[in-house]
Design an enzyme around this catalytic site. Structure first.
Site, PDB file in Angstrom:
ATOM      1  N   ARG A 189      23.509  41.137  -1.222  1.00  0.00           N
ATOM      2  CA  ARG A 189      22.043  41.121  -1.339  1.00  0.00           C
ATOM      3  C   ARG A 189      21.644  42.106  -2.427  1.00  0.00           C
ATOM      4  O   ARG A 189      21.881  43.300  -2.314  1.00  0.00           O
ATOM      5  CB  ARG A 189      21.397  41.486  -0.002  1.00  0.00           C
ATOM      6  N   SER A 234      17.406  32.222   7.550  1.00  0.00           N
ATOM      7  CA  SER A 234      16.803  33.159   8.496  1.00  0.00           C
ATOM      8  C   SER A 234      15.807  32.416   9.378  1.00  0.00           C
ATOM      9  O   SER A 234      15.040  31.578   8.895  1.00  0.00           O
ATOM     10  CB  SER A 234      16.069  34.281   7.754  1.00  0.00           C
ATOM     11  N   LYS A 245      14.520  46.095   6.585  1.00  0.00           N
ATOM     12  CA  LYS A 245      13.504  45.118   6.195  1.00  0.00           C
ATOM     13  C   LYS A 245      12.254  45.405   7.019  1.00  0.00           C
ATOM     14  O   LYS A 245      12.247  45.241   8.232  1.00  0.00           O
ATOM     15  CB  LYS A 245      13.996  43.683   6.438  1.00  0.00           C
TER      16      LYS A 245
END
Length: 217
Positions: free
Chosen positions: A42, A111, A140
């Site tokens: 990521r 997700s 997050k």
């Protein structure tokens, strides 16, 4: 490489916030030595050229360990580096559109935060789901913690592997027993550790306890 629930057991998601003492490549290799079963790269800040160079390097590294390598969000990078898979969020490209771009063989992860999102993602071709946030997380800030029981509802509603993500560490991981999850995705619990290899060995043993409890629940 097709998606297998056993490869979802201990899913490492990179975050260069903890690089410095080691490079990201060294950290990922430590995690692989410790037994992680999947690696997601990521990157939110790198330009495409640097991202691709890093992705090519880590793709080769994961291949040498026989572990699936997943790119977060960037479909073009995933294609160019011959990644095993691509993971997209609800605000990114729809799974059906991703499948049209990457073809039939690449793993697609999506997700999901509700049964509806989960079922739609699977209907559109998702091979696995990342479901969270399981617990409060600083990684997050735009994701809410799932209501109690939601993870199990999602797991019960789909026939693809489900990975729990969000705020999971060795002190709360066993709270996921009985949830139906096939594995856990971890960021800071892995990459902020002083000894990443040793930490992954411990986390993998704990994750196996969750899967055992799910199979007998």
């Amino acid at each position: 490489m097709k998606c297998d629930k056993h490869t979802m057991l201990l899913y490492a998601v990179t975050d260069r916030a903890w690089t410095g003492r080691e490079t990201l490549r060294q950290q990922v290799e430590d995690a692989l030595k410790g037994g992680v079963t999947c690696v997601q790269l990521r990157e939110k800040e790198l330009d495409d050229a640097a991202f691709l160079q890093e992705a090519m390097e880590l793709s080769a590294l994961c291949r040498s360990y026989g572990v699936p390598f997943i790119i977060n969000d960037n479909v073009e990078i995933a294609i160019k580096c011959h990644a095993d898979g691509i993971h997209v969020g609800q605000e990114d490209m729809a799974a059906a559109d991703v499948r049209a771009k990457v073809g039939p063989d690449m793993i697609i992860g999506v997700s999901a935060h509700s049964v509806e999102e989960a079922q739609l993602a699977v209907a559109h071709g998702a091979d696995y789901l990342g479901v969270g946030a399981a617990f409060s997380t600083h990684t997050k800030t735009d994701v809410d913690v799932l209501p109690e029981g939601r993870l199990k509802e999602i797991c019960d509603s789909v026939d693809v592997p489900v990975v729990a993500i969000g705020g999971i560490h060795k002190d709360n991981i066993l709270k996921l027993k009985g949830s139906g999850a096939d594995g856990v995705a971890l960021v800071s619990a892995i990459f902020s550790a002083e000894d990443i290899e040793a930490e992954c060995k411990e986390l993998k043993a704990l994750a196996e306890q969750i899967i055992y409890s799910n199979s007998t629940f």
